[in-house]
Design a protein around this motif. Structure first.
Motif, PDB file in Angstrom:
ATOM      1  N   SER A  68       0.542  19.636  -3.322  1.00 22.34           N
ATOM      2  CA  SER A  68      -0.173  20.479  -4.116  1.00 22.34           C
ATOM      3  C   SER A  68      -1.041  21.578  -3.512  1.00 22.34           C
ATOM      4  CB  SER A  68      -1.121  19.314  -4.851  1.00 22.34           C
ATOM      5  OG  SER A  68      -0.511  18.476  -5.387  1.00 22.34           O
ATOM      6  N   SER A  69      -0.930  21.946  -2.040  1.00 18.93           N
ATOM      7  CA  SER A  69      -1.558  22.947  -1.562  1.00 18.93           C
ATOM      8  C   SER A  69      -0.550  23.992  -1.193  1.00 18.93           C
ATOM      9  CB  SER A  69      -2.412  22.659  -0.720  1.00 18.93           C
ATOM     10  OG  SER A  69      -1.938  22.033   0.508  1.00 18.93           O
ATOM     11  N   CYS A  70       0.795  23.582  -1.629  1.00 19.18           N
ATOM     12  CA  CYS A  70       1.924  24.436  -1.049  1.00 19.18           C
ATOM     13  C   CYS A  70       2.845  25.329  -2.062  1.00 19.18           C
ATOM     14  CB  CYS A  70       2.798  23.619   0.023  1.00 19.18           C
ATOM     15  SG  CYS A  70       2.008  23.002   1.418  1.00 19.18           S
ATOM     16  N   HIS A 261       6.727  29.887   1.746  1.00 20.37           N
ATOM     17  CA  HIS A 261       6.371  31.211   1.523  1.00 20.37           C
ATOM     18  C   HIS A 261       6.072  31.930   2.834  1.00 20.37           C
ATOM     19  CE1 HIS A 261       5.869  28.563  -2.123  1.00 20.37           C
ATOM     20  NE2 HIS A 261       5.636  29.686  -2.641  1.00 20.37           N
ATOM     21  N   ILE A 262       5.978  32.855   2.727  1.00 26.04           N
ATOM     22  CA  ILE A 262       5.351  33.686   3.710  1.00 26.04           C
ATOM     23  C   ILE A 262       4.152  34.873   3.329  1.00 26.04           C
ATOM     24  CG2 ILE A 262       7.539  33.748   4.979  1.00 26.04           C
ATOM     25  CD1 ILE A 262       8.261  36.817   4.054  1.00 26.04           C
ATOM     26  N   VAL A 263       3.344  35.185   4.067  1.00 22.34           N
ATOM     27  CA  VAL A 263       2.364  36.143   3.651  1.00 22.34           C
ATOM     28  C   VAL A 263       2.367  37.163   4.668  1.00 22.34           C
ATOM     29  CG1 VAL A 263      -0.120  36.296   3.699  1.00 22.34           C
ATOM     30  CG2 VAL A 263       0.800  34.092   2.837  1.00 22.34           C
ATOM     31  N   VAL A 264       2.249  38.355   4.079  1.00 26.72           N
ATOM     32  CA  VAL A 264       2.320  39.900   4.730  1.00 26.72           C
ATOM     33  C   VAL A 264       1.345  40.639   4.371  1.00 26.72           C
ATOM     34  CG1 VAL A 264       4.933  39.630   5.104  1.00 26.72           C
ATOM     35  CG2 VAL A 264       3.983  40.828   3.362  1.00 26.72           C
ATOM     36  N   LYS A 265       0.918  41.575   5.187  1.00 28.84           N
ATOM     37  CA  LYS A 265      -0.087  42.650   4.680  1.00 28.84           C
ATOM     38  C   LYS A 265       0.404  43.110   3.367  1.00 28.84           C
ATOM     39  CE  LYS A 265      -2.876  42.665   8.497  1.00 28.84           C
ATOM     40  NZ  LYS A 265      -4.342  42.276   8.334  1.00 28.84           N
ATOM     41  N   ALA A 335       8.700  40.258  11.540  1.00 29.60           N
ATOM     42  CA  ALA A 335       7.713  40.503  12.507  1.00 29.60           C
ATOM     43  C   ALA A 335       6.245  40.794  11.472  1.00 29.60           C
ATOM     44  CB  ALA A 335       7.967  41.915  13.225  1.00 29.60           C
ATOM     45  N   ASP A 336       6.441  40.994  10.373  1.00 25.56           N
ATOM     46  CA  ASP A 336       5.527  41.269   9.422  1.00 25.56           C
ATOM     47  C   ASP A 336       4.637  39.941   8.975  1.00 25.56           C
ATOM     48  OD1 ASP A 336       5.971  44.077   9.346  1.00 25.56           O
ATOM     49  OD2 ASP A 336       7.524  43.781   7.762  1.00 25.56           O
ATOM     50  N   VAL A 337       5.289  39.138   9.147  1.00 24.12           N
ATOM     51  CA  VAL A 337       4.861  37.812   8.609  1.00 24.12           C
ATOM     52  C   VAL A 337       3.378  37.293   9.538  1.00 24.12           C
ATOM     53  CG1 VAL A 337       4.992  35.216   8.195  1.00 24.12           C
ATOM     54  CG2 VAL A 337       6.963  36.995   7.772  1.00 24.12           C
ATOM     55  N   VAL A 338       2.449  37.108   8.616  1.00 24.78           N
ATOM     56  CA  VAL A 338       1.151  36.912   9.419  1.00 24.78           C
ATOM     57  C   VAL A 338       0.740  35.331   9.154  1.00 24.78           C
ATOM     58  CG1 VAL A 338       0.117  39.160   9.265  1.00 24.78           C
ATOM     59  CG2 VAL A 338      -0.399  37.491   7.322  1.00 24.78           C
ATOM     60  N   TRP A 339       1.275  34.764   8.125  1.00 20.27           N
ATOM     61  CA  TRP A 339       1.202  33.264   7.793  1.00 20.27           C
ATOM     62  C   TRP A 339       2.367  32.796   7.113  1.00 20.27           C
ATOM     63  CZ3 TRP A 339      -1.614  30.545   3.383  1.00 20.27           C
ATOM     64  CH2 TRP A 339      -2.074  29.228   3.851  1.00 20.27           C
ATOM     65  N   SER A 340       2.467  31.493   7.237  1.00 21.08           N
ATOM     66  CA  SER A 340       3.562  30.879   6.327  1.00 21.08           C
ATOM     67  C   SER A 340       3.157  29.491   5.887  1.00 21.08           C
ATOM     68  CB  SER A 340       4.830  31.164   6.781  1.00 21.08           C
ATOM     69  OG  SER A 340       5.089  30.301   8.138  1.00 21.08           O
ATOM     70  N   TYR A 341       3.824  29.000   5.097  1.00 20.51           N
ATOM     71  CA  TYR A 341       3.546  27.566   4.540  1.00 20.51           C
ATOM     72  C   TYR A 341       4.828  26.690   3.814  1.00 20.51           C
ATOM     73  CZ  TYR A 341       2.086  29.023  -0.063  1.00 20.51           C
ATOM     74  OH  TYR A 341       1.969  29.533  -1.339  1.00 20.51           O
ATOM     75  N   ALA A 342       4.971  25.618   3.820  1.00 18.29           N
ATOM     76  CA  ALA A 342       5.996  25.116   3.316  1.00 18.29           C
ATOM     77  C   ALA A 342       5.598  23.609   2.690  1.00 18.29           C
ATOM     78  CB  ALA A 342       7.185  24.871   4.266  1.00 18.29           C
TER      79      ALA A 342
END
Length: 541
Positions: A68-70, A261-265, A335-342
């Protein structure tokens, strides 16, 4: 920051936990024990408590710590599900969009989605037909209809490759998924439910007269709960809980599908999101995230490992980067990925070979052979309120309890902004008026901090601020934009017990802080700096 469950219960004879109230005992009874503190468990606990039933909810970890947070954090009908003829599910979700948006305008808001047209994918007529259905399957009062745009002259075209000249734009909504779970738990608590986090249901014995269950905290302390009925809302663990702890037959198959999911700038400056069609017939989203970032996801991969240990892998990162790079003029690289979650989605097994095609609908299974047992199979975050309402509708008669549905049209905690803005009008504009009213009432709050607090807590921000008349009144700044008053509030009112609870679920500040700053927050918890005992295993009534 944790303490033995029984010691906590023994010491508090009148009030304790996030909201206080009620006496404690080593053995308690209730009408319904809800196992699982994700969105479905919290929603069901809220609905049942609001109907006057005595409810206990337990969660083995933190609220919303797993699935539920992913999520992709969308309140949406699921446009692509029309392709699989899931018309009933899509309509149900479309109806819920505006119900939810009105209930908590601080954590949910409308969002426009841009779908660039790729002639090698679905033809334009199919997209127009799908969007026509999407616009008309349910009544809309807040969300605007879909339209076509010329990307050569529209701001949405600027970050895209020039080959994309046409797009379709439609509406859905955004939600802070982890906060949505917390708000449901808060409302359940307000209506009398007892909420136990970091507490497993390790044993559940069933008889004709009820359930005898054993709850165990992370420190090994136990509490016995007698319940007239049990709700299995354990999400990906639902089948395992039935077999190993409730000693019942697992009648439904779940497909465990990992979504990463990935998070980038930040990839673009406008407030709209993108939905990209991929050659494999899947879609991914690129969504404005936390001001400075873009959230890209999701994948659909069969998950075979331990449920609570899902992690994104290199193949998924590469896939998301490659698909986003098909559309963005600026390539996205690992290399652009600053955070990720699954997270692992518990989907009803409908024998579909493609994980993307597995239904996102839910099934409520009520077993009344002995004491009632309600198991929740599947579901999606958009339909949680309706699922909870239907769960209460089937469970109340089994308990010979007559009470009507009530959650439609009701605010979630912090969502009633009328004390600042008067009667609500539209959820999106209501929030902006609230933010301005908060600025007028507390002119000493820096604009960025004020808006973040407004978004996180809505009208409950006054509980956090108390009588503060300056930043210094909010206590020491433990990390940038995070002071002790907010940390204490999260511990004493929202069940936070460690830095991860605060930085990655109840706020997303972890994304904005350095490792050293995140460590400072962890050290605050290590010092035991909350003003009262944490809510870790505390009953709230």
């Amino acid at each position: 920051m944790t303490e033995p469950l029984l010691a906590h219960l023994d010491r508090h004879t009148a009030s304790a936990g996030p909201a206080g109230g009620g006496a404690y005992a080593r053995e308690i009874s209730c009408d319904v024990l809800v196992v699982g503190g994700g969105i479905n468990g919290a929603g069901i606990a809220r609905d049942l408590a609001g109907r006057g039933l005595r409810v206990v909810m337990c969660e083995k970890d933190d609220l919303a710590q797993h699935t539920s947070s992913c999520s992709t954090k969308l309140i949406h009908g699921g446009l692509r599900y029309l392709e699989y003829y899931e018309f009933s599910l899509v309509r149900k979700a479309l109806i819920e969009r505006e119900v939810l948006l009105r209930s908590a305008p601080h954590i949910m808001w409308p969002l426009r989605f841009v779908m660039p047209h790729d002639p090698s994918m679905r033809p334009a007529w199919m997209l127009r037909a799908g969007l026509f259905l999407y616009d008309h399957l349910a009544k809309r009062e807040v969300l605007p209809a879909s339209t076509a745009v010329d990307l050569r002259h529209h701001e949405a075209g600027q970050p895209l490759k020039p080959v994309y000249s046409k797009a379709f734009v439609y509406s859905d909504g955004w939600v802070d998924d982890a906060r949505l779970v917390v708000l449901n738990a808060l409302d359940a608590q307000k209506r009398g439910a007892r909420i136990y986090t970091r507490t497993r249901c390790v044993e559940a014995q069933r008889s004709a007269s009820g359930w005898k269950t054993l709850l165990q905290g992370q420190d090994g302390e136990t509490l016995t709960v007698s319940a007239r009925a049990l709700v299995n809302a354990a999400g990906p663990w639902a089948g395992q809980f039935l077999r190993e702890h409730a000693h019942q037959r697992d009648t439904k198959g779940l497909r465990l599908v990992k979504g990463s999911h990935i998070v980038v700038k930040k990839m673009f400056d406008h407030p709209m999101a993108y939905i990209f069609q991929n050659p494999d017939k899947r879609i991914i989203f690129a969504i404005p995230y936390e001001g400075d970032y873009t959230l890209i996801g999701t994948t659909d991969v069969e998950h075979k490992g331990a449920i609570g240990e899902a992690r994104i892998d290199a193949t998924e990162i590469t896939y998301l980067c490659e698909q986003a790079s098909r559309y963005f003029a600026q390539a996205v690289t690992p290399a652009d990925v600053v955070w990720s979650y699954a997270g692992v989605r518990p989907l009803l097994d409908d024998a579909s070979g493609d994980p993307s095609a597995v239904t996102r609908d839910y099934l409520l299974e009520l077993d009344t052979a002995e004491a009632p047992l309600l198991s929740v199979w599947g579901g999606k975050i958009t339909t949680f309120r309706k699922l909870a309402e239907e769960a209460a509708d089937v469970l109340c008669p089994a308990l010979r309890h007559a009470a009507p549905a009530w959650t439609s049209g009701q605010f979630l905690p912090g969502g009633d902004l009328s004390g600042y803005i008067g009667a609500p009008q539209r959820p999106d504009t209501d929030f902006e008026r609230f933010d301005q009213a908060l600025a007028d009432r507390h002119p000493w709050l820096p604009p960025a901090l004020r808006r973040r607090l407004a978004r996180n807590y809505g009208s409950r921000v006054e509980i956090l601020l108390g009588r503060a008349a300056s930043l210094e009144d909010l206590g020491e700044e433990i990390a940038p934009n995070l002071r002790t008053a907010e940390l204490s509030y999260l511990c004493n009112h929202e069940w936070a017990t460690c830095a991860a609870d605060v930085l990655w679920r109840r706020t997303k500040l972890g994304l904005h802080l350095t490792p050293e700053q995140r460590h400072a927050v962890a050290m605050w918890f290590e010092r035991g700096s909350a003003s009262t005992e944490p809510a870790t295993l505390a009953s709230t009534r």
